[in-house]
Design an enzyme around this catalytic site. Structure first.
Site, mmCIF file in Angstrom:
data_model
loop_
_atom_site.group_PDB
_atom_site.id
_atom_site.type_symbol
_atom_site.label_atom_id
_atom_site.label_comp_id
_atom_site.label_asym_id
_atom_site.label_seq_id
_atom_site.Cartn_x
_atom_site.Cartn_y
_atom_site.Cartn_z
ATOM 1 C CG LEU A 51 -2.774 5.069 -10.835
ATOM 2 C CD1 LEU A 51 -1.708 6.376 -10.396
ATOM 3 C CD2 LEU A 51 -2.180 4.338 -11.955
ATOM 4 C CG ASP A 52 -1.296 -1.651 -8.158
ATOM 5 O OD1 ASP A 52 -2.526 -1.682 -7.988
ATOM 6 O OD2 ASP A 52 -0.390 -2.189 -8.888
ATOM 7 C CE LYS A 53 0.561 1.769 1.387
ATOM 8 N NZ LYS A 53 1.764 1.229 1.390
ATOM 9 C CB THR A 71 1.571 2.467 -9.108
ATOM 10 O OG1 THR A 71 1.917 0.958 -9.366
ATOM 11 C CG2 THR A 71 1.857 2.925 -10.522
ATOM 12 N NE ARG A 110 3.161 -4.627 -8.772
ATOM 13 C CZ ARG A 110 2.537 -4.577 -7.475
ATOM 14 N NH1 ARG A 110 1.636 -3.981 -7.481
ATOM 15 N NH2 ARG A 110 3.133 -5.239 -6.644
#
Length: 346
Positions: A155-157, A159, A266
């Site tokens: 997961l993105d930082k 998110t 995104r």
């Protein structure tokens, strides 16, 4: 059909041997191998494969091939020797973890926004991997390159939400095959909740657009042609529309991933004209739109300070027991506050 040697321990090389079929002729070498390893014994990204080719780890009909863009021909025998994983550089750190489920083979976590998954430049410590190394110890596993303890998806930082990590090699390989399959033949559920600007013209839809590195900004991904990018598909559905003074301003969208590419939701939502609220990379042009929100919603968005994206559901078949598992995560406090202010309208 992919042929491999028996799955070796992580301190030995893995040999992947395959024959090019007639329908695969003409593909780039790196793309061919990326597609083959997605359903093989070990998942390797296309970038990782390109590096291995350039380092001389790939042979075609017994001769080393150093060019990733070379075309393959029907009947060619291609061998990829994946070197043994190097020892992990990260150090174990006793950091708090929100564990949703854990057994001998895997752990499901609810990641807060702001927590980096993997150590990298500028984030050598304080990551999820550091915490997992302390929590799980030597049982964590990794395949290829530098060991990545237990991580099969990210997961993105900024998110928040659900993420699964493996604690053994057997579970790691099973989960890698599962995520590489993208739910086509194996049970996998990945649903995200996204707050986006505006309201899509339809109630639901499917976005199919290949993704690759942005030509000018190396931190961003972009929609590119299929021949240079990675195939990406996102399914979306409008769950709720938010209005202010009788006019629609934003929507709550459920997104299901058919593939799992970097920044996929995104980029895809921005591509169809509905970037995520608070997204600093893909919603820059919509920053001034916050003025159309109610003052409480504007403040909630300012306090959010990140893209409004949450991994709300994660479901999969356990690689060892075969049990179908489904986990859900409620919106964290910052997104719940944004939701409440958007619902209040004016």
């Amino acid at each position: 059909m992919v042929e491999t040697t028996p799955t070796p321990p992580t301190d030995e090389a893995l040999l992947i041997r395959c024959v090019v079929g007639a329908e695969e002729a003409g593909q780039r070498l790196d793309r061919f191998l990326a597609e083959r390893t997605e359903t093989g014994a070990a998942f390797l990204s296309r970038m990782r494969i390109k590096t291995l080719i350039e380092q001389g780890h790939v042979s075609v009909d017994g001769e080393a091939r150093l060019t990733a863009s070379a075309s393959v021909r029907a009947g060619q025998i291609i061998e990829l020797a994946v070197p043994p994983a190097k020892e992990a550089v990260p150090v174990a750190q006793d950091l708090p973890l929100n564990i949703v489920y854990e057994d001998a083979g895997l752990v499901v976590l609810d990641k807060p926004a702001g927590l980096v998954v993997h150590p990298a430049a500028g984030h050598a410590q304080g990551t999820l991997v550091n915490a997992l190394m302390a929590h799980c110890g030597e049982s964590l596993s990794g395949i290829g390159g530098v060991k990545r303890p237990g991580i099969v998806h990210r997961l993105d930082k900024d998110t928040s939400g659900l993420l699964v990590a493996a604690k053994t090699d057997a579970v790691h390989q099973g989960l890698a095959r599962l995520f590489a399959d993208h739910g086509q033949n194996l049970h996998l559920v990945r649903e995200y909740l996204a707050f986006v600007w505006g309201v899509p013209a339809r109630q639901s839809g499917r976005i199919e657009a290949a993704l690759g590195r942005h030509a000018q900004d190396r931190e961003r991904q972009a929609v590119v042609s299929e021949d240079v990018g990675r195939h990406a598909v996102t399914h979306w559905e409008v769950l709720e529309v938010f209005q202010r003074k009788g006019k629609p301003v934003a929507s709550l969208i459920a997104c299901q991933l058919e593939t799992g590419r970097t920044h996929q939701i995104r980029v895809h939502m921005a591509h169809i004209g509905h970037p995520l609220l608070g997204d600093p990379l893909y919603g820059k042009g919509f920053k001034s739109k916050s003025a159309i929100l109610s003052p409480p919603a504007q403040e909630a968005l300012r306090q959010l300070g990140r893209q409004a994206l949450h991994a709300a559901q994660l479901g999969f078949e356990h690689p060892i027991t075969g049990e179908e598992m489904l986990f859900e995560s409620a919106l964290p406090a910052d997104l719940a506050a944004l939701l409440n202010t958007l619902r209040s309208g004016e």
